[in-house]
Design an enzyme around this catalytic site. Structure first.
Site, PDB file in Angstrom:
ATOM      1  N   PHE A 129     -51.069   6.250 -10.336  1.00 40.33           N
ATOM      2  CA  PHE A 129     -51.071   6.779  -8.971  1.00 40.33           C
ATOM      3  C   PHE A 129     -52.415   7.478  -8.730  1.00 40.33           C
ATOM      4  O   PHE A 129     -52.870   8.242  -9.584  1.00 40.33           O
ATOM      5  CB  PHE A 129     -49.913   7.769  -8.866  1.00 40.33           C
ATOM      6  CG  PHE A 129     -49.534   8.138  -7.476  1.00 40.33           C
ATOM      7  CD1 PHE A 129     -49.078   7.186  -6.572  1.00 40.33           C
ATOM      8  CD2 PHE A 129     -49.612   9.467  -7.058  1.00 40.33           C
ATOM      9  CE1 PHE A 129     -48.706   7.544  -5.293  1.00 40.33           C
ATOM     10  CE2 PHE A 129     -49.240   9.828  -5.770  1.00 40.33           C
ATOM     11  CZ  PHE A 129     -48.789   8.862  -4.885  1.00 40.33           C
ATOM     12  N   ASP A 208     -45.468   9.772 -15.813  1.00 42.49           N
ATOM     13  CA  ASP A 208     -45.107  10.095 -14.440  1.00 42.49           C
ATOM     14  C   ASP A 208     -43.886   9.243 -14.079  1.00 42.49           C
ATOM     15  O   ASP A 208     -43.965   8.013 -14.026  1.00 42.49           O
ATOM     16  CB  ASP A 208     -46.287   9.801 -13.499  1.00 42.49           C
ATOM     17  CG  ASP A 208     -46.034  10.304 -12.084  1.00 42.49           C
ATOM     18  OD1 ASP A 208     -44.851  10.367 -11.680  1.00 42.49           O
ATOM     19  OD2 ASP A 208     -47.010  10.624 -11.379  1.00 42.49           O
ATOM     20  N   TYR A 233     -38.172  13.518  -4.214  1.00 43.74           N
ATOM     21  CA  TYR A 233     -37.914  13.123  -2.818  1.00 43.74           C
ATOM     22  C   TYR A 233     -37.877  11.618  -2.608  1.00 43.74           C
ATOM     23  O   TYR A 233     -37.777  11.152  -1.494  1.00 43.74           O
ATOM     24  CB  TYR A 233     -38.907  13.797  -1.858  1.00 43.74           C
ATOM     25  CG  TYR A 233     -40.374  13.655  -2.178  1.00 43.74           C
ATOM     26  CD1 TYR A 233     -41.056  12.477  -1.905  1.00 43.74           C
ATOM     27  CD2 TYR A 233     -41.082  14.714  -2.742  1.00 43.74           C
ATOM     28  CE1 TYR A 233     -42.405  12.356  -2.190  1.00 43.74           C
ATOM     29  CE2 TYR A 233     -42.444  14.597  -3.026  1.00 43.74           C
ATOM     30  CZ  TYR A 233     -43.094  13.414  -2.750  1.00 43.74           C
ATOM     31  OH  TYR A 233     -44.430  13.292  -3.034  1.00 43.74           O
ATOM     32  N   LYS A 234     -37.971  10.856  -3.693  1.00 41.62           N
ATOM     33  CA  LYS A 234     -37.886   9.400  -3.579  1.00 41.62           C
ATOM     34  C   LYS A 234     -36.442   8.975  -3.851  1.00 41.62           C
ATOM     35  O   LYS A 234     -35.575   9.198  -3.027  1.00 41.62           O
ATOM     36  CB  LYS A 234     -38.915   8.769  -4.506  1.00 41.62           C
ATOM     37  CG  LYS A 234     -40.324   9.080  -3.997  1.00 41.62           C
ATOM     38  CD  LYS A 234     -41.431   8.753  -4.954  1.00 41.62           C
ATOM     39  CE  LYS A 234     -42.759   9.117  -4.298  1.00 41.62           C
ATOM     40  NZ  LYS A 234     -43.855   9.212  -5.225  1.00 41.62           N
ATOM     41  N   ARG A 387     -44.428  -3.090   0.632  1.00 42.66           N
ATOM     42  CA  ARG A 387     -43.424  -2.799  -0.399  1.00 42.66           C
ATOM     43  C   ARG A 387     -42.045  -2.811   0.245  1.00 42.66           C
ATOM     44  O   ARG A 387     -41.832  -2.165   1.273  1.00 42.66           O
ATOM     45  CB  ARG A 387     -43.661  -1.427  -1.029  1.00 42.66           C
ATOM     46  CG  ARG A 387     -44.972  -1.297  -1.771  1.00 42.66           C
ATOM     47  CD  ARG A 387     -45.014  -0.023  -2.592  1.00 42.66           C
ATOM     48  NE  ARG A 387     -44.687   1.168  -1.827  1.00 42.66           N
ATOM     49  CZ  ARG A 387     -44.726   2.397  -2.316  1.00 42.66           C
ATOM     50  NH1 ARG A 387     -45.040   2.607  -3.575  1.00 42.66           N
ATOM     51  NH2 ARG A 387     -44.439   3.437  -1.561  1.00 42.66           N
TER      52      ARG A 387
END
Ligand code: PLP
Length: 427
Positions: A129, A208, A233-234, A387
């Site tokens: 990321f 991660d 929060y995903k 995505r």
């Protein structure tokens, strides 16, 4: 022919939804009239979170004020950490809920470099990321001037050849920083294998888990993981910017130090002592007063996942991503799309990425349809990737069917031509 095939897929989606043992979870989220395929960026709002937030604000904050620390709040971070520990296969005294993913990564990366002070190489991959890469580069620029970052590249743009990673690890590797599931292609590392390769060279690994937690089974203890951070929060549906978590293996906790010596890492923060004495538990990696309003909703999201069972979530997610891949092959490949996610199930997280030169405008046409049709929200990653996120708690097979059907229509009718090529805002 395409029409018959579409009908066949529509019926297949419907029958898979009818048989889906997790189908009932969808009604536990706020319903709206969009098809949401972006749960891998920001998870949906669980209905129970609305009343919880109302109570947290009106009763706990508004009425009880500071008394709520003892009545409600002080145990909350630990209780949630204990539940996240179950999701990631860790002991509860190895997990801390605090700060953001980026800050937690900074703290643990700094600690790892300080601990492995006789080595000066950090290993990562080009897939990591961007924030993680910025942080690693910043650590070198600002503190660890003798270190360098070695970046393993992908040969196919989808996966990392584990042999390349293995060749990159040497006696000088202080630690390896990788995403368990990669944010763009959804490539998933064999974490156990990487941990073993690293430990042979006495290097630490910092994972991660942001794109993995809540979507794929993670067994940090069983896989001998050293360090990890992750986002809530995903797939955990904790709400925008909800507090993140970190994991430090028990044996490493006394060896590593938090570079931010703030009061919540103190052995006794409320003694207001002039000297900093670090806590000897996982709390030593904390920073500040817990962000209660960003923490409370996490528990609801995590409870739902524990109730549904991660194995069930994973099985449904794989079945759904296979369904997507089949449809993409039948409808979109002939229109110039290619799949940018691993085809092997055990290398795949919970989204499917597709590439097309017009991806940005297609994405816009899905979100802001020019005709009266359902809004579909996927997400876009520059320069040309869409995505399609699968959150098995609330994504149905029919949602996925409609997503592909819609892209097919946008291409057939050239709807994307109505949109500008220019990208702006949060994408
Ligand atoms: C979402 C995500 C983050 C989030 O970082 P923040 O500090 O919360 O902004 C970090 N790493 C990865 C891999 C992510 O997917």
């Amino acid at each position: 022919m395409a029409f018959d095939l579409l009908t066949a897929y529509r019926n297949k989606a419907k029958s898979l939804d009818d048989k889906d043992a997790l189908a009932s979870f969808k009604s536990q989220f706020v319903a709206n009239d969009v098809i949401y395929l972006d749960g891998n960026s920001l998870g949906k709002l669980p209905l129970a979170t609305i009343s919880l937030m109302q109570e947290s604000i009106e009763k706990n904050w508004g009425d009880r004020l500071i008394r709520s620390w003892n009545e409600n709040w002080i145990d909350l971070p630990n209780r949630i950490a204990g539940k996240i520990a179950k999701l990631i296969g860790a002991r509860e005294d190895e997990v801390l809920v605090s700060d953001s993913t980026s800050i937690n990564l900074y703290k643990l990366a700094f600690a790892a470099l300080q601990y492995k002070s006789n080595k000066n190489e950090i290993l990562t991959d080009s897939f990591n990321f961007p924030s993680d890469l910025y942080i690693l580069n910043g650590l070198i620029k600002n503190h660890f001037h003798q270190h360098h970052l070695k970046v393993i590249n992908s040969k196919d743009g989808i996966s990392i050849d584990i042999k390349d990673l293995e060749d990159g690890i040497n006696e000088n590797t202080a630690f390896i920083c990788l995403s368990h599931v990669q944010y763009k292609s959804a490539y998933q590392y064999d974490m156990h294998r990487v941990n073993d390769l690293a430990s042979k060279k006495n290097a630490l690994v910092l994972w991660d888990l942001s794109h993995a937690v809540g979507a794929v089974p993670i067994k940090l203890n069983e896989w001998n993981a050293d360090l990890a951070v992750g986002c809530t929060y995903k797939y955990l549906n904790g709400g925008p910017g909800a507090s993140a978590f970190l994991y430090v293996k028990k044996e490493l906790q006394e060896k590593l130090n938090n570079p931010i010596q703030a009061w919540f890492a103190h052995e006794k923060p409320f003694d207001f002592d002039g000297n900093f004495i670090p806590s000897n538990s996982i709390q030593k990696f904390a920073t500040s007063t817990p962000a209660i309003l960003s923490l409370a909703p996490i528990e609801i999201g995590v409870d739902m996942i524990l109730k549904a069972g991660l194995e069930n979530i994973r099985n449904k997610g794989l079945s759904q991503s296979n369904f997507l891949i089949e449809m993409i092959r039948d409808f979109l490949e002939v229109l110039g799309f290619s799949i940018l996610s691993p085809i092997f199930e055990n290398q795949r997280g919970s989204h499917i990425s597709i590439q097309h030169p017009e991806a940005w405008r297609i994405n816009q046409a899905m979100i802001n349809p020019i005709k009266n049709t359902t809004v579909i929200i996927p997400d876009f990653r520059p320069p040309n990737t869409i995505r399609l996120g699968i959150a098995p708690l609330y994504t149905s097979y029919s949602d996925l069917f409609h997503g592909i059907e819609r892209i097919y229509t946008i291409m057939q009718e050239k709807e994307y031509l109505h949109f500008s090529r220019e990208a702006k805002g949060v994408v």
